[in-house]
Design an enzyme around this catalytic site. Structure first.
Site, PDB file in Angstrom:
ATOM      1  N   GLU A  95       0.803  -1.230   0.000  1.00  0.00           N
ATOM      2  CA  GLU A  95       0.000   0.000   0.000  1.00  0.00           C
ATOM      3  C   GLU A  95       0.837   1.282   0.000  1.00  0.00           C
ATOM      4  O   GLU A  95       0.634   2.160   0.853  1.00  0.00           O
ATOM      5  CB  GLU A  95      -0.989  -0.012   1.166  1.00  0.00           C
ATOM      6  CG  GLU A  95      -2.040  -1.092   1.017  1.00  0.00           C
ATOM      7  CD  GLU A  95      -3.250  -0.925   1.933  1.00  0.00           C
ATOM      8  OE1 GLU A  95      -3.246  -0.047   2.805  1.00  0.00           O
ATOM      9  OE2 GLU A  95      -4.220  -1.695   1.752  1.00  0.00           O
ATOM     10  N   GLU A 133      -5.239  -8.619   0.056  1.00  0.00           N
ATOM     11  CA  GLU A 133      -6.010  -8.304   1.273  1.00  0.00           C
ATOM     12  C   GLU A 133      -7.452  -8.023   0.889  1.00  0.00           C
ATOM     13  O   GLU A 133      -7.718  -7.462  -0.180  1.00  0.00           O
ATOM     14  CB  GLU A 133      -5.480  -7.052   2.001  1.00  0.00           C
ATOM     15  CG  GLU A 133      -4.223  -7.266   2.785  1.00  0.00           C
ATOM     16  CD  GLU A 133      -3.748  -6.020   3.515  1.00  0.00           C
ATOM     17  OE1 GLU A 133      -4.588  -5.254   4.025  1.00  0.00           O
ATOM     18  OE2 GLU A 133      -2.526  -5.823   3.565  1.00  0.00           O
TER      19      GLU A 133
END
Ligand code: BG6
Length: 467
Positions: free
Chosen positions: A165, A366
């Protein structure tokens, strides 16, 4: 479009789940580990720090056995840079190297393919003191660190993820890293350095481990326009460029996304290139795309004097920037108890958008529901989690039927761990860990109802999603 008949999941589909080092391991200063920025950040008074977490460092054999019992084909975990190099760029810590070597062996013993993230929010504190990602020396430190990992584990690890991320670290630094108010010019320079670092390690991986595969792991979310007003549609396009494609265009094409670059130019945020950067970026191409997906985003156009435009907050909540776009709530979507929107269909849209842009294999790294679980007579009835996950898995299958090349699904998280900023009470795991924010109890593991459900999902290769 509804398919009358869905394609089955591929035979060797990588079912698994994810964690990150600082959120699960604990042992924050044991066996030579140095502090990371996560160990030193200011923790809100009502949540736990990361010192013990789930104590996976001491329980990893038990935890891997539970993963094997669920039938995991893969396990996505991250390596703590400061276990390998306590100061980020100095001596190598043999005990840290040994821990991950043992973990990898344990996974392989249970036929679980390791999927390794090299960097998940936990920059070494010693590097941060020297300027962190502002300092180009961090690029070299990161490259050296990764080369050590490739040499130590490359005989057993075939799938590598570079940076978790990166887009959230830039857009929501305050939420995920505990940093203060953003200085955007400075952040986009840091972003550039991370991109150069990612390109260097991608190339290093290709050179050192010709059989391995490496890719990024940004958080990608399709962006909806609030209305069919062309100005809202353009705002959605702009947000998608700034939030999503800036990161993936770089990982795949080695180039800045044009619309994101135009935004940075307009705002005066364009980064400085050093000689050689362009060639480094161009030389590296990801082999696959890992992406985290929690929910879509919805935006509207925003006038330049927009006072309703919210500041960057929680990594899943609406954000905006006056004159660029304004994050709005999507009235069609339900929310979790923590206020995150739930949009399973958005995951299919996101996967299809990524695939049509890049044509690379994808793995979902995720996806999950954070909630407050209750332990009742040794059981946890987490129907809400099964609902959330089954709807998302169904959409993965829809996307596969659409033609998207998806080779794995790793929800967040394999086992309970500490949320990035909401402590231990916000749980994600298939395995319940008995501790509270301030009472560590015995850290005993319990199988949640979702544990048995996911076991069945994996066993039937995604055919039986019923609770
Ligand atoms: C992602 C991160 O942003 O979301 C994870 O990669 C994080 O580290 C996950 O835990 C869930 O977010 P949160 O804030 O509920 O922990």
């Amino acid at each position: 479009m509804y398919h009358k008949k869905l394609k089955p999941f591929p035979k060797d589909f990588l079912w698994g789940a994810s964690t990150s080092a600082y959120q699960v391991e604990g042992a924050w200063n044991e066996d030579g580990k140095g502090p990371s920025i996560q160990d030193l950040k200011t923790i809100p008074a009502d949540t736990s720090d990361f010192k013990v977490a789930t104590d996976h460092y001491h329980h990893y054999k038990e935890d891997v056995a539970l993963m094997a019992e669920m039938g995991f084909k893969t396990y996505r975990f991250s390596i703590a840079w400061t276990r390998i190099m306590p100061t980020g760029d100095g001596e190598v810590n043999e005990k840290g190297l040994a821990f991950y070597s043992d973990l990898i062996d344990e996974l392989i013993k249970h036929d679980i393919t390791p999927l390794v993230t090299v960097y998940h929010f936990d920059l070494p504190a010693a590097l941060e003191e020297k300027g962190g990602w502002k300092n180009r020396a961090t690029i070299d430190a990161f490259t050296r660190y990764c080369e050590i990992l490739f040499k130590a584990y490359g005989d057993r690890v075939k799938y590598w993820l570079t940076i978790n991320e990166q887009n959230m670290m830039i857009l929501h630094g305050a939420a995920v890293l505990g940093t203060g108010k953003p200085d955007w010019k400075d952040l986009y320079q840091q972003n550039h350095h991370m991109m150069v670092a990612q390109a260097k390690v991608t190339t290093a991986c290709h050179n050192l481990l010709p059989d391995a595969k490496i890719g990024p792991a940004p958080n990608i979310a399709c962006v909806y326009s609030q209305t069919n007003n062309p100005e809202d549609v353009q705002a959605a396009e702009t947000m998608a460029a700034i939030r999503n494609w800036l990161y993936l265009d770089m990982a795949v094409y080695g180039e800045y996304n044009a619309l994101a670059w135009a935004y940075m130019e307009e705002k005066g945020y364009t980064p400085t290139f050093e000689p050689g950067d362009e060639a480094i970026l161009k030389a590296a191409k990801a082999d696959f795309i890992g992406f985290n997906y929690y929910a879509s985003r919805t935006v509207a156009a925003s006038p330049i004097d927009d006072t309703a435009s919210p500041e960057a907050g929680d990594q899943q909540l609406a954000v905006g920037e006056p004159g660029v776009y304004r994050g709005v709530t999507n009235s069609y979507l339900e929310k979790t108890e923590f206020g995150w929107e739930i949009d399973p269909a958005g995951m299919r849209t996101t996967a299809n958008q990524i695939y049509s842009r890049y044509r690379l294999p994808m793995i979902i790294t995720e996806n999950g529901l954070g909630g407050i679980d209750k332990l009742e007579d040794g059981k946890i009835h987490d129907d809400y989690r099964m609902d959330y996950l089954s709807k998302h898995i169904h959409q993965v299958q829809e996307a596969i039927t659409d033609g998207a090349d998806i080779f794995g699904y790793c929800p967040w998280s394999a086992i309970d761990l500490i949320s990035t900023h909401q402590g231990f009470r916000k749980r994600y795991g298939f395995v319940y860990v008995d501790r509270d924010d301030f009472d560590l109890k015995e850290l005993k593991r319990y199988r949640k109802d979702s544990f048995f459900w996911y076991q069945k999902v994996i066993k039937t290769n995604g055919e039986d999603l019923a609770k």
